[in-house]
Motif scaffolding. Structure first.
Motif, PDB file in Angstrom:
ATOM      1  N   GLU A  57       0.829  -1.207   0.000  1.00 20.94           N
ATOM      2  CA  GLU A  57       0.000   0.000   0.000  1.00 20.94           C
ATOM      3  C   GLU A  57       0.866   1.260   0.000  1.00 20.94           C
ATOM      4  O   GLU A  57       2.023   1.243   0.424  1.00 20.94           O
ATOM      5  N   SER A  58       0.287   2.348  -0.467  1.00 19.34           N
ATOM      6  CA  SER A  58       1.043   3.612  -0.522  1.00 19.34           C
ATOM      7  C   SER A  58       1.296   4.165   0.872  1.00 19.34           C
ATOM      8  O   SER A  58       2.329   4.788   1.130  1.00 19.34           O
ATOM      9  N   THR A  59       0.348   3.930   1.798  1.00 18.93           N
ATOM     10  CA  THR A  59       0.513   4.361   3.190  1.00 18.93           C
ATOM     11  C   THR A  59       0.408   3.135   4.082  1.00 18.93           C
ATOM     12  O   THR A  59      -0.595   2.426   4.045  1.00 18.93           O
ATOM     13  N   ILE A  60       1.445   2.901   4.882  1.00 24.34           N
ATOM     14  CA  ILE A  60       1.515   1.689   5.692  1.00 24.34           C
ATOM     15  C   ILE A  60       1.771   2.059   7.145  1.00 24.34           C
ATOM     16  O   ILE A  60       2.601   2.927   7.442  1.00 24.34           O
ATOM     17  N   THR A  61       1.061   1.406   8.046  1.00 27.72           N
ATOM     18  CA  THR A  61       1.298   1.548   9.474  1.00 27.72           C
ATOM     19  C   THR A  61       1.881   0.253   9.998  1.00 27.72           C
ATOM     20  O   THR A  61       1.277  -0.807   9.838  1.00 27.72           O
ATOM     21  N   LEU A  62       3.056   0.338  10.603  1.00 27.23           N
ATOM     22  CA  LEU A  62       3.737  -0.846  11.100  1.00 27.23           C
ATOM     23  C   LEU A  62       3.413  -1.055  12.571  1.00 27.23           C
ATOM     24  O   LEU A  62       3.576  -0.152  13.391  1.00 27.23           O
ATOM     25  N   GLY A  63       2.969  -2.258  12.892  1.00 31.27           N
ATOM     26  CA  GLY A  63       2.678  -2.614  14.266  1.00 31.27           C
ATOM     27  C   GLY A  63       3.819  -3.404  14.876  1.00 31.27           C
ATOM     28  O   GLY A  63       4.941  -3.431  14.337  1.00 31.27           O
ATOM     29  N   PRO A  64       3.568  -4.086  15.991  1.00 27.06           N
ATOM     30  CA  PRO A  64       4.609  -4.837  16.686  1.00 27.06           C
ATOM     31  C   PRO A  64       5.256  -5.886  15.785  1.00 27.06           C
ATOM     32  O   PRO A  64       4.580  -6.569  15.010  1.00 27.06           O
ATOM     33  N   GLY A  65       6.584  -5.994  15.901  1.00 21.38           N
ATOM     34  CA  GLY A  65       7.303  -7.042  15.185  1.00 21.38           C
ATOM     35  C   GLY A  65       7.793  -6.663  13.811  1.00 21.38           C
ATOM     36  O   GLY A  65       8.423  -7.492  13.130  1.00 21.38           O
ATOM     37  N   LYS A  81       4.807 -14.084  26.359  1.00 22.65           N
ATOM     38  CA  LYS A  81       4.383 -13.968  27.755  1.00 22.65           C
ATOM     39  C   LYS A  81       5.509 -13.498  28.665  1.00 22.65           C
ATOM     40  O   LYS A  81       5.270 -12.844  29.660  1.00 22.65           O
ATOM     41  N   ARG A  82       6.709 -13.847  28.332  1.00 24.97           N
ATOM     42  CA  ARG A  82       7.784 -13.605  29.291  1.00 24.97           C
ATOM     43  C   ARG A  82       8.830 -12.601  28.804  1.00 24.97           C
ATOM     44  O   ARG A  82       9.839 -12.430  29.437  1.00 24.97           O
ATOM     45  N   ILE A  83       8.604 -11.952  27.650  1.00 23.32           N
ATOM     46  CA  ILE A  83       9.543 -10.937  27.222  1.00 23.32           C
ATOM     47  C   ILE A  83       8.909  -9.559  27.389  1.00 23.32           C
ATOM     48  O   ILE A  83       7.697  -9.430  27.518  1.00 23.32           O
ATOM     49  N   LYS A  84       9.726  -8.527  27.386  1.00 20.08           N
ATOM     50  CA  LYS A  84       9.237  -7.179  27.612  1.00 20.08           C
ATOM     51  C   LYS A  84       8.358  -6.706  26.452  1.00 20.08           C
ATOM     52  O   LYS A  84       8.635  -6.976  25.289  1.00 20.08           O
ATOM     53  N   TYR A  85       7.306  -6.021  26.807  1.00 24.22           N
ATOM     54  CA  TYR A  85       6.434  -5.413  25.801  1.00 24.22           C
ATOM     55  C   TYR A  85       7.166  -4.262  25.133  1.00 24.22           C
ATOM     56  O   TYR A  85       7.878  -3.498  25.778  1.00 24.22           O
ATOM     57  N   VAL A  86       6.992  -4.119  23.819  1.00 23.22           N
ATOM     58  CA  VAL A  86       7.561  -3.005  23.065  1.00 23.22           C
ATOM     59  C   VAL A  86       6.411  -2.108  22.649  1.00 23.22           C
ATOM     60  O   VAL A  86       5.536  -2.520  21.874  1.00 23.22           O
ATOM     61  N   ALA A  87       6.388  -0.894  23.174  1.00 16.79           N
ATOM     62  CA  ALA A  87       5.274   0.017  22.926  1.00 16.79           C
ATOM     63  C   ALA A  87       5.192   0.398  21.457  1.00 16.79           C
ATOM     64  O   ALA A  87       6.210   0.568  20.785  1.00 16.79           O
ATOM     65  N   SER A  88       3.958   0.544  20.976  1.00 22.09           N
ATOM     66  CA  SER A  88       3.704   0.944  19.600  1.00 22.09           C
ATOM     67  C   SER A  88       2.643   2.033  19.601  1.00 22.09           C
ATOM     68  O   SER A  88       1.609   1.902  20.267  1.00 22.09           O
ATOM     69  N   THR A  89       2.873   3.109  18.870  1.00 22.36           N
ATOM     70  CA  THR A  89       1.959   4.250  18.853  1.00 22.36           C
ATOM     71  C   THR A  89       0.546   3.827  18.454  1.00 22.36           C
ATOM     72  O   THR A  89       0.361   3.090  17.491  1.00 22.36           O
ATOM     73  N   GLY A  90      -0.420   4.287  19.224  1.00 26.10           N
ATOM     74  CA  GLY A  90      -1.819   4.001  18.928  1.00 26.10           C
ATOM     75  C   GLY A  90      -2.390   2.815  19.670  1.00 26.10           C
ATOM     76  O   GLY A  90      -3.612   2.619  19.675  1.00 26.10           O
TER      77      GLY A  90
END
Length: 231
Positions: A21-29, A60-69
């Motif tokens: 897509e021309s505009t992409i939002t990347l989430g976790p990973g 479950k056991r690794i640190k959460y990585v924050a993602s905007t939104g």
């Protein structure tokens, strides 16, 4: 909008050629590496139109990585003059400005004490900085469910289950909602808040939601029926 459920397992370093897509939002990973989008963790590639891509995995056991939104559940750990420090499961505490609430002003700010549970939205996330939180919907300027949570019970779930619980039509939520009144707040940091009429019902609902992770719709229905028979 529906999540594309087609399965593709990826591992760190895989190039995501499907994201065109021309505009992409990347989430976790996922992250951008030059002209390519590459996976940073192992899991199942997911897509939500228009242009939202992420990797779903049962962490479950690794640190959460924050993602905007993303919506998160956090616990206030300290209070400073202009902001609160909040534990959302990341490597470092996040920052929640005292004015990031509906109707908050310098003279009228919420008074949160340490150990207060809050439901927030990640307003800004950068791997080189602390995540910044807010308790308002940026589109409406209203709380829309964000803010302090009172009572209830918090459970920890895999990130994959949390993402499925964000959809109110998920079988287990639909089935439980037909028989039990309850409130639910789902954090994409692996925390879920549940509140109902009694402590007994709250614990029962929490166990049912956790046990539903690997069940299909028919198995969820059988489990809920079993709960009704015991009630």
């Amino acid at each position: 909008m529906e999540i594309d459920q087609s399965l593709r397992v990826v591992i760190p370093g895989d190039v995501i050629a499907e994201a065109t897509e021309s505009t992409i939002t990347l989430g976790p990973g996922l992250r951008q590496d030059g002209e390519h989008i590459v996976a940073t963790k192992a899991g199942v590639l997911r897509h939500l139109s228009p242009g939202k891509w992420w990797i779903e995995s049962n962490q479950k056991r690794i640190k959460y990585v924050a993602s905007t939104g993303e919506s998160v559940l956090g616990t206030v750990v300290s209070r400073l003059a202009e902001y609160y420090r909040v534990d959302i499961g990341t490597a470092h505490t996040a920052v929640l400005p005292a004015l990031a609430f509906e109707g908050a002003t310098k003279r009228n700010k919420p008074n949160l004490t340490p150990r207060t549970l809050v439901y927030c939205r990640v307003a800004m996330a950068n791997r080189d900085m602390e995540a910044e939180l807010e308790c308002v919907n940026p589109t409406t300027g209203k709380a829309d469910g964000f803010g302090e949570l009172k009572g209830g019970h918090v459970i920890k779930c895999s990130l994959g289950l949390c993402r499925r619980l964000m959809d109110a039509s998920t079988p287990i939520l639909r089935l439980l909602g037909e028989h039990f009144p309850f409130e639910l707040a789902v954090g994409m940091n692996g925390r879920v808040w549940i509140n109902s009429n009694t402590v007994k019902d709250t614990i029962m609902l929490a166990n049912a939601i956790q046990n539903s992770e690997y069940l299909d719709a028919d198995e969820c229905s059988a489990m809920v029926q079993g709960l009704l028979n015991k009630a």
